[in-house]
Design a protein around this motif. Sequence first.
Motif, PDB file in Angstrom:
ATOM      1  N   GLN A   1       0.826  -1.205   0.000  1.00 38.04           N
ATOM      2  CA  GLN A   1       0.000   0.000   0.000  1.00 38.04           C
ATOM      3  C   GLN A   1       0.859   1.253   0.000  1.00 38.04           C
ATOM      4  O   GLN A   1       0.565   2.230  -0.711  1.00 38.04           O
ATOM      5  CB  GLN A   1      -0.935  -0.021   1.216  1.00 38.04           C
ATOM      6  N   ARG A   2       1.927   1.242   0.776  1.00 40.88           N
ATOM      7  CA  ARG A   2       2.819   2.407   0.794  1.00 40.88           C
ATOM      8  C   ARG A   2       3.451   2.623  -0.577  1.00 40.88           C
ATOM      9  O   ARG A   2       3.660   3.763  -1.011  1.00 40.88           O
ATOM     10  CB  ARG A   2       3.902   2.240   1.867  1.00 40.88           C
ATOM     11  N   GLY A   3       3.734   1.540  -1.276  1.00 41.57           N
ATOM     12  CA  GLY A   3       4.294   1.659  -2.607  1.00 41.57           C
ATOM     13  C   GLY A   3       3.320   2.289  -3.582  1.00 41.57           C
ATOM     14  O   GLY A   3       3.706   3.118  -4.425  1.00 41.57           O
ATOM     15  N   ILE A   4       2.057   1.924  -3.476  1.00 40.18           N
ATOM     16  CA  ILE A   4       1.041   2.524  -4.344  1.00 40.18           C
ATOM     17  C   ILE A   4       0.924   4.021  -4.077  1.00 40.18           C
ATOM     18  O   ILE A   4       0.893   4.842  -5.001  1.00 40.18           O
ATOM     19  CB  ILE A   4      -0.315   1.819  -4.144  1.00 40.18           C
ATOM     20  N   LEU A   5       0.879   4.401  -2.809  1.00 43.47           N
ATOM     21  CA  LEU A   5       0.754   5.829  -2.468  1.00 43.47           C
ATOM     22  C   LEU A   5       1.970   6.618  -2.942  1.00 43.47           C
ATOM     23  O   LEU A   5       1.836   7.768  -3.387  1.00 43.47           O
ATOM     24  CB  LEU A   5       0.585   6.000  -0.958  1.00 43.47           C
ATOM     25  N   ALA A   6       3.137   6.017  -2.851  1.00 35.96           N
ATOM     26  CA  ALA A   6       4.355   6.726  -3.255  1.00 35.96           C
ATOM     27  C   ALA A   6       4.340   7.085  -4.733  1.00 35.96           C
ATOM     28  O   ALA A   6       5.026   8.022  -5.156  1.00 35.96           O
ATOM     29  CB  ALA A   6       5.583   5.868  -2.927  1.00 35.96           C
ATOM     30  N   GLY A   7       3.545   6.354  -5.523  1.00 36.09           N
ATOM     31  CA  GLY A   7       3.479   6.636  -6.941  1.00 36.09           C
ATOM     32  C   GLY A   7       2.414   7.639  -7.332  1.00 36.09           C
ATOM     33  O   GLY A   7       2.212   7.894  -8.524  1.00 36.09           O
ATOM     34  N   ILE A   8       1.727   8.230  -6.339  1.00 40.38           N
ATOM     35  CA  ILE A   8       0.653   9.199  -6.622  1.00 40.38           C
ATOM     36  C   ILE A   8       1.154  10.590  -6.272  1.00 40.38           C
ATOM     37  O   ILE A   8       1.402  10.901  -5.102  1.00 40.38           O
ATOM     38  CB  ILE A   8      -0.618   8.863  -5.825  1.00 40.38           C
ATOM     39  N   GLY A   9       1.292  11.430  -7.270  1.00 37.75           N
ATOM     40  CA  GLY A   9       1.821  12.774  -7.035  1.00 37.75           C
ATOM     41  C   GLY A   9       0.797  13.768  -6.550  1.00 37.75           C
ATOM     42  O   GLY A   9       1.127  14.696  -5.815  1.00 37.75           O
ATOM     43  N   ASP A  10      -0.465  13.607  -6.926  1.00 37.74           N
ATOM     44  CA  ASP A  10      -1.510  14.554  -6.541  1.00 37.74           C
ATOM     45  C   ASP A  10      -1.944  14.287  -5.100  1.00 37.74           C
ATOM     46  O   ASP A  10      -2.385  13.179  -4.761  1.00 37.74           O
ATOM     47  CB  ASP A  10      -2.708  14.410  -7.477  1.00 37.74           C
TER      48      ASP A  10
ATOM     49  N   GLU B   1      -4.632  11.148  -0.775  1.00 38.72           N
ATOM     50  CA  GLU B   1      -5.382  11.016   0.478  1.00 38.72           C
ATOM     51  C   GLU B   1      -6.679  10.243   0.268  1.00 38.72           C
ATOM     52  O   GLU B   1      -7.115   9.499   1.147  1.00 38.72           O
ATOM     53  CB  GLU B   1      -5.663  12.388   1.065  1.00 38.72           C
ATOM     54  N   THR B   2      -7.307  10.418  -0.895  1.00 35.34           N
ATOM     55  CA  THR B   2      -8.519   9.657  -1.201  1.00 35.34           C
ATOM     56  C   THR B   2      -8.211   8.168  -1.267  1.00 35.34           C
ATOM     57  O   THR B   2      -8.969   7.329  -0.747  1.00 35.34           O
ATOM     58  CB  THR B   2      -9.115  10.139  -2.541  1.00 35.34           C
ATOM     59  N   VAL B   3      -7.095   7.815  -1.906  1.00 34.79           N
ATOM     60  CA  VAL B   3      -6.677   6.404  -1.982  1.00 34.79           C
ATOM     61  C   VAL B   3      -6.334   5.878  -0.592  1.00 34.79           C
ATOM     62  O   VAL B   3      -6.677   4.744  -0.230  1.00 34.79           O
ATOM     63  CB  VAL B   3      -5.484   6.256  -2.949  1.00 34.79           C
ATOM     64  N   ARG B   4      -5.665   6.704   0.217  1.00 30.47           N
ATOM     65  CA  ARG B   4      -5.329   6.289   1.585  1.00 30.47           C
ATOM     66  C   ARG B   4      -6.598   5.948   2.375  1.00 30.47           C
ATOM     67  O   ARG B   4      -6.640   4.953   3.108  1.00 30.47           O
ATOM     68  CB  ARG B   4      -4.548   7.396   2.288  1.00 30.47           C
ATOM     69  N   ASP B   5      -7.625   6.780   2.237  1.00 32.35           N
ATOM     70  CA  ASP B   5      -8.880   6.505   2.953  1.00 32.35           C
ATOM     71  C   ASP B   5      -9.495   5.186   2.498  1.00 32.35           C
ATOM     72  O   ASP B   5     -10.107   4.463   3.293  1.00 32.35           O
ATOM     73  CB  ASP B   5      -9.867   7.646   2.723  1.00 32.35           C
ATOM     74  N   PHE B   6      -9.373   4.878   1.210  1.00 34.36           N
ATOM     75  CA  PHE B   6      -9.873   3.600   0.707  1.00 34.36           C
ATOM     76  C   PHE B   6      -9.089   2.442   1.318  1.00 34.36           C
ATOM     77  O   PHE B   6      -9.659   1.402   1.688  1.00 34.36           O
ATOM     78  CB  PHE B   6      -9.764   3.573  -0.822  1.00 34.36           C
ATOM     79  N   MET B   7      -7.787   2.626   1.469  1.00 39.86           N
ATOM     80  CA  MET B   7      -6.948   1.576   2.050  1.00 39.86           C
ATOM     81  C   MET B   7      -7.281   1.332   3.511  1.00 39.86           C
ATOM     82  O   MET B   7      -7.259   0.188   3.986  1.00 39.86           O
ATOM     83  CB  MET B   7      -5.475   1.964   1.926  1.00 39.86           C
ATOM     84  N   THR B   8      -7.572   2.391   4.251  1.00 36.39           N
ATOM     85  CA  THR B   8      -7.802   2.273   5.697  1.00 36.39           C
ATOM     86  C   THR B   8      -9.281   2.176   6.065  1.00 36.39           C
ATOM     87  O   THR B   8      -9.601   2.004   7.240  1.00 36.39           O
ATOM     88  CB  THR B   8      -7.197   3.478   6.436  1.00 36.39           C
ATOM     89  N   ASN B   9     -10.162   2.313   5.058  1.00 39.75           N
ATOM     90  CA  ASN B   9     -11.609   2.362   5.316  1.00 39.75           C
ATOM     91  C   ASN B   9     -11.927   3.445   6.339  1.00 39.75           C
ATOM     92  O   ASN B   9     -12.618   3.226   7.334  1.00 39.75           O
ATOM     93  CB  ASN B   9     -12.137   1.008   5.796  1.00 39.75           C
ATOM     94  N   ALA B  10     -11.414   4.642   6.100  1.00 37.12           N
ATOM     95  CA  ALA B  10     -11.467   5.739   7.064  1.00 37.12           C
ATOM     96  C   ALA B  10     -12.907   6.109   7.422  1.00 37.12           C
ATOM     97  O   ALA B  10     -13.777   6.204   6.554  1.00 37.12           O
ATOM     98  CB  ALA B  10     -10.758   6.965   6.487  1.00 37.12           C
TER      99      ALA B  10
END
Length: 498
Positions: free
Chosen positions: A265-274, A279-288
């Motif tokens: 998951q950290r690898g996926i986030l590292a590839g997102i520049g915007d 943060e939207t993807v992070r919320d999906f990962m954590t089910n915020a």
Amino acid sequence: MSERAAGYVMDVGYTFGYHRALNPRLVRLALLRAGIRPPGIRVACELGFGQGVSLAVHAAASDIAWWGNDLLPAHVRQARSLAASAGVGLMAIEASFTEFLEHPDLPRFDFIGLHGVLSWVSAENRACISEFIRRHLAAGGIVYTGCNALPGWNAMIPLRRLMADHAARAGAGDTVQRIDDALDFAGRLLESSPAHASQNPALAERFERMRGADRRYLAHEYFNRDWHPMPFAELAGILADAGLTYACPAHLADHLDSLRLTRDQRGILAGIGDSILRETVRDFMTNATFRQDLWMRDPVAAGGRELETLWRGERVVLLSPAGDLPERVSGSGGELRLSVPGTAAVTAALGDRQSCTVGGIEAVSPGVPLATIADTVFELAACGHLASAAAPGEVERARPRTAALNARLAVEAEGADDIGVLASPVTGGGIPVSRPEQLFLAARASGLTGPDAWAEAAARVLRTDGPAQEGLVQAARVFARGRLPVLQALEVALPVAR
């Protein structure tokens, strides 16, 4: 319901919660971690302050001039009463967001905080709040938001709406009775195994927690007309309209990705520049379900020597005994191992329970790099063991105010278990202190000596005897050995005159 209320519950007061994320001192560590220069904060505002506990604590415990608004007259009276007890000239205004927007003589605020508010108000009020920030936030200013988030609330949205509709259409009596009726109905409905619950197995557990919650909390959290968990991009859009840029998470632990996210998951986030998409993807990962964030007008990046200088000047203090500092911390995504040399450096400099600058820790820790010390300081703060601290002069000015406010809260603790916090002039904010612990402190302040005597005094207030009183005695002895020295260092528990 009045047009002025705009669908907000007016006949039930909110709970007496304290929200540490509204403390501007906490903001400094988050911004430093993000490589952003923390601005000076002289004037601050809390929008929708509820019972005013956070507002009064932060006004008493710092040199910051605080303003705030709330719609409920009882909330405003409570906030003003707490402030008066502390001798603080707090500007607590009874006003809707529309009215507060046009309030005469509002200053430019360096900090504006909203905890939960954007989740509970109408689209029109969200737009009004955005306009308030646009008009009244100073250049370089900070906005804190705490909001219900998606996708974590997705499964709950239909049930929440159903219960609110039941309370409005089928309930009888006052708001609390309508809430009870709606909960009873929802409980029977879930027992009938509806398909929505079967396809969302976590829903039943969340409902059971909800059914056991304080009805004051439920009234304002779930039973307003408007209840709007939102995706991060929508929140960012509201604040972009106010001229703000996303800065970083306000919740310090959310900076530590290794605790909540897997390596993939950290690898996926590292590839997102915007940043908004990230943060939207992070919320999906954590089910915020809840986000705490910082936004800024014209943030200034700090790096290199400037950032090192800022870290060296940051004053910190331990919130836990030095012997309780962890070697490692586990989270849902992995484990964080704290630096052994970093922890040793912090312990050596702060083990006497006095505050010290990060530069001071570095000076007494030869061979330990500044980056290691700064990382350890932040990680300990994120885990609740350390906090940013005020300079000695500010502590001295705040000490009489926090002492007076804490004396008032001690009186409150004799009659109710509503406010579980006391004010610290050292941290500029509130420190969690349970009702029994507040009663122990009150007994100590009255001249009683030793934990057994404190427990006896607390037992009379709590009307306990037998095994329950024995439990209080043991709790008081543990408190005397562990918590009391920390509360003394934070100047929550002041020296007792003999």
